[in-house]
Scaffold this motif. Structure first.
Motif: not given
Length: 669
Positions: A399-420
């Protein structure tokens, strides 16, 4: 015979490649040496004009490695009047015919200039057809001739070593033909010494004698010279000479580590070095936690390593003393910095000195991206758009864009950004960079077990050994000490770090006594600015640039400076306590909401909500929860569960408990 250009002669010339010899003695018009069958030459069919092929093709100007100050110019004859003469600075004979000349009053026969140039350029093809002669077994003479002949390089008799006798009349020791063009020498550590003509007639810094002609190792800017025979074995190799205890007690600077000594020293007269007792056994090669390649001890520095700072303390390394370096990466370190803690390095045996450690974030040998995750689909650019990651049961989509800003990466627990990557079947997100991390890696600089391996794990609670945050996301576990490093820390490096909140680059200091510019806490290690009073502790260096909190419906942005001039307005909108204007905070420009970073992020922010807690005495499964509007009472302390809590998922069971009420002390410290 083949026609050629006439090289300034009035008649055509032909090339004679040894098919015939002149009917009478013939001499080259440039070097005035005899033309023989062995050397190709040009001749005139109409008159007695001859040119050696090497003389005919000689360049008009030579940038000679043995005389870098000025080029050598080809002159048709001596620049002086016929009544005077000049002496060749190589063969010490009167210059005849065409010569190479420099304004430094340097003169060469054309043959001497071309011969030394070929040797300097390692063009030794002309020596390949010449057999080596051993003076000890030679039967062609009784030794008197060898006594009278000298090596044109070192000016020593040929009897002293195996030698070449060339057709052009030059005699050269085999060891002299193989001399390096540059060396490092203990008598002058500021610069390397280059093999040069001793046109300046410098006296040798070792024997104090002046050689009339020939070559020396020289530093022209510093006017330092050493005779070829006075060059001792370099201590840069593994030191094999015995050290002698020097009983005289006097201050000295250790040549191995560059620090002062005020007690008895150990000396090596062969290498002319004086060292501490502990430095007599310094390891030649070590693998340090501060660099991903083995580093080597040296008493000298290459030019591109001089005036560089130590990779650990960031102070300049003195080029005149010993240090550890990596020539590939151009990094250098003080001896005492890199060996300060025995857990920071281990010794590499000389047999393995050519081996290179794997970059901390590189794949292991023989491992590919496909072994970390299975690529199911690719786009036209070859990028994986659908994968099967070994840490998730379902396929993941790019994915390149995410509509919700409350999602975190399962690996590092930082907020999801571009390229995921995301899972279309469940709520699973993974940064592309986190997805491409290897299953196993060599130890990183933050890991104290430098001989161990780090293995990627997930699904259990751990406390990171670097940032001390509690988490149950992905981590690398040491197979020796069972310590854990989170993905946020394992991707950090001790190299220069850039930060949006500061204009200068930041360097990692293993020891520092400053306050963190983000949180204001005292720190003993972290990233600091060398030029000004700015520092970041290891907990703050990976703060998310944006985040969300229930105090505001918008995204909060990490802000580095409070421009509000009204001191009474600098309060946190969550805890309602005063904020320090010098510390970073989170801000919403739309609502003018400002809050402490710890109030927004909270201490337990890296624990995944909804994940199962596998320890404890409760008979049913428990999951991590954080109540937002309804706060049930804790089964242990009876207070409302406003922060992180554990809740039973079994229907009809109302068990809920504060995390702090049941967590073990070793996880909470």
């Amino acid at each position: 015979m083949s026609e050629s250009e006439n090289f300034g002669h009035e008649h055509p010339l032909v090339l004679n490649e040894g098919q015939s010899t002149p009917s009478e003695e013939a001499y080259c018009s440039r070097c005035e040496e005899e033309v023989t069958l062995s050397a190709p030459s040009f001749s005139c069919v109409e008159c007695g004009f001859y040119l050696h092929k090497r003389c005919a093709e000689a360049p008009l100007e030579i940038n000679h490695p043995f005389h870098p100050k000025h080029p050598l110019l080809l002159l048709q004859s001596s620049p002086y009047a016929q009544a005077l003469f000049c002496i060749c600075d190589f063969c010490d004979k009167i210059c005849k015919g065409s010569i190479y000349h420099c304004s430094c009053k340097l003169y060469f026969h054309i043959a001497c200039a071309l011969f030394t140039y070929n040797i300097a350029q390692k063009n030794v093809e002309e020596l390949q057809h010449v057999a080596l002669e051993d003076p000890l077994i030679s039967t062609d003479n009784d030794g008197e001739e060898l006594e009278s002949f000298q090596c044109f390089w070192c000016c020593k008799p040929l009897l002293s070593s195996t030698y070449f006798s060339l057709d052009c009349g030059f005699h050269l020791h085999k060891k002299c033909a193989e001399l390096p063009l540059k060396i490092n020498h203990m008598c002058h550590r500021k610069h390397p010494l280059g093999l040069q003509f001793n046109i300046e007639r410098f006296s040798c810094n070792i024997c104090q004698e002046t050689q009339e002609r020939g070559f020396v190792y020289c530093c022209l800017p510093c006017e330092v010279a050493v005779h070829i025979d006075c060059v001792p074995t370099s201590p840069d190799k593994i030191h094999q000479h015995p050290f002698t205890l020097f009983w005289r007690r006097a201050p000295f600077i250790c040549d191995a580590c560059g620090t002062e000594g005020n007690h008895v020293a150990y000396i090596c007269t062969t290498c002319n070095i004086m060292v501490h007792k502990q430095c007599t056994s310094l390891p030649r090669i070590i693998k340090s936690r501060w660099h991903h390649h083995p580093i080597f001890h040296t008493y000298f520095l290459d030019e591109d390593l001089k005036n560089r700072d130590c990779v650990i303390c960031h102070d300049e390394v003195n080029a005149e003393h010993g240090s550890y370096y990596c020539s590939d990466c151009k990094i250098i370190a003080h001896v005492n910095c890199v060996t300060k803690n025995k857990s920071w390095y281990y010794i590499v045996s000389p047999e393995n000195e050519d081996e290179k450690s794997i970059d901390s974030l590189a794949l292991l040998p023989g491992e590919s991206i496909d072994s970390i995750y299975c690529i199911i689909e690719k786009n036209d650019a070859g990028e994986a758009t659908k994968i099967k990651h070994f840490k998730h049961m379902h396929d993941l989509m790019l994915g390149e864009k995410i509509a919700r800003y409350d999602k975190c990466c399962e690996g590092c627990m930082l907020p999801i950004s571009a390229s995921f990557y995301y899972c279309s079947e469940c709520d699973f997100f993974l940064h592309k960079a986190c997805a491409e991390l290897p299953k196993m890696m060599k130890p990183v600089w933050l890991d104290y077990c430098q001989k161990s391996s780090l293995i990627l794990t997930s699904g259990h609670l751990f406390r990171c050994h670097s940032c001390y945050h509690l988490s149950n996301a992905f981590a690398y576990k040491c197979n020796e000490c069972d310590g854990h490093l989170c993905l946020r820390c394992v991707t950090l490096t001790p190299d220069t770090l850039t930060c949006q909140g500061h204009e200068h680059p930041l360097l990692f200091y293993v020891e520092c006594e400053v306050a963190c510019s983000t949180c204001g806490d005292d720190m003993y290690r972290g990233y600091c600015c060398k030029g000004c009073n700015f520092a970041l502790c290891t907990r703050c260096v990976r703060l998310p640039l944006t985040t969300r909190h229930k105090c505001d419906e918008h995204v909060l942005t990490l802000t580095y400076k409070d421009d509000n001039d009204y001191s009474e307005c600098r309060f946190c909108d969550i805890c309602e306590e005063r904020r320090d204007s010098n510390n970073w905070f989170y801000h919403c420009a739309t609502c003018d909401t400002s809050a402490h970073k710890d109030c927004v992020l909270e201490d337990l922010r890296y624990i995944k909500l909804g994940s199962i807690y596998k320890e404890g005495d409760h008979p049913h499964p428990l999951i991590f929860v954080k109540k937002i509007y309804y706060y049930p009472k804790c089964i242990k302390c009876g207070k409302p569960c406003q922060n992180l809590a554990l809740e039973c998922v079994t229907s009809g069971c109302n068990y809920i408990v504060h995390w702090r009420c049941i967590v073990s002390k070793h996880l909470w410290w």
